[in-house]
Design a protein around this motif. Structure first.
Motif: not given
Length: 287
Positions: A3, A224, A228-230, A233, A287
């Motif tokens: 993230t 990401a 990651g945390n879409k 973002l 994350v």
């Protein structure tokens, strides 16, 4: 960690306006061509530094490659066309519907309402920032420009959503950059006149754009979104024009306006709402 890479991409996109000012005399598609050539070269710089084989086949399928090219080149093409047929403020507002759309795309069914409410708050904050609190109007005479701007929002949100689900290697962004550079060159030949000589500041701007907001940031964003945390973002993407404004203020190219504070408050509240987890949901995003 993943993230954080996406947040770094957003920060790099925030520098686009400042670096764009250094290169504003260069035709848009010519500049896009040069930036994506640098983006392509980043692939080999990364492989040399990590002692990997310089040439390996892309891992994207043909369909995925078409989606990648459509997202990267299509977004920029539609943006340039939108500015040709409609005023900057209205184009910017419509284009920045993409974080809202992406937030809705990536949200789970139980979180869709939160994504919409949070996205709307973020959009309101950015609308106030871009217009600086003044009124603006939508006119039918700019219909074609608005259509191109809406296409930008749909293309980038769709590209981000679909690429996040692909299992390709991040290095494939380098190969996509090569394809986009070729298309940008063709568009430049068709639409523009070539500029050959550049000032030192322009050369610096070209290199920094290719390493950052129009190159390196796409590698970070791809990585990401995959891990990651879409949702976070998507909501934090509304910070891009806000960061652009702050950077321009710090560079003393524009004056400070309290609309920055107003926009920041709305974006952060919107991000908080978008990321509220349903009571029944025990799992959190990575994350």
């Amino acid at each position: 960690m993943s993230t954080s890479l996406g947040i770094l991409a957003i920060i790099l996109w925030g520098a686009l306006a400042l670096l764009g000012n250094l290169t504003k005399s260069i035709p848009a598609f010519q500049l896009l061509f040069m930036c994506f050539v640098i983006s392509f070269l980043l692939l080999f710089i990364k492989r040399v530094l990590s002692k990997q084989a310089l040439f390996t086949a892309p891992t994207l399928s043909l369909t995925q490659t078409v989606i990648g090219i459509t997202g990267l080149f299509g977004f920029h093409f539609c943006y340039f066309m939108a500015l040709k047929y409609a005023p900057l403020i209205e184009v910017s507002l419509i284009v920045y519907l993409w974080p809202l759309l992406l937030g809705v795309f990536v949200a789970k069914a139980a979180s869709k309402l939160n994504a919409i409410l949070g996205g709307l708050l973020g959009f309101i904050g950015i609308a106030f920032l871009i217009s600086d609190g003044s009124s603006f109007s939508i006119s039918t005479q700019y219909g074609l420009g608005y259509l191109f701007a809406a296409s930008c929002a749909l293309l980038w949100s769709s590209y981000s959503f679909m690429m996040s689900g692909f299992d390709n290697h991040v290095d494939d962004i380098g190969w996509l950059s090569l394809y986009v550079a070729a298309l940008a060159f063709l568009a430049h030949i068709y639409f523009e006149t070539t500029v050959i000589s550049f000032t030192v500041n322009e050369l610096l701007g070209i290199v920094l754009l290719g390493l950052g907001p129009v190159g390196g940031a796409f590698y970070l964003w791809d990585s990401a979104l995959k891990r990651g945390n879409k949702t976070l973002l998507a909501s934090l993407s509304f910070l891009t024009p806000l960061l652009s404004t702050i950077i321009l203020v710090l560079a003393k190219q524009i004056s400070f306006s309290w609309s920055v504070v107003f926009a920041l408050a709305f974006v952060l509240v919107g991000a908080a709402i978008s990321n509220v987890k349903p009571a029944s949901n025990k799992n959190s995003e990575p994350v």
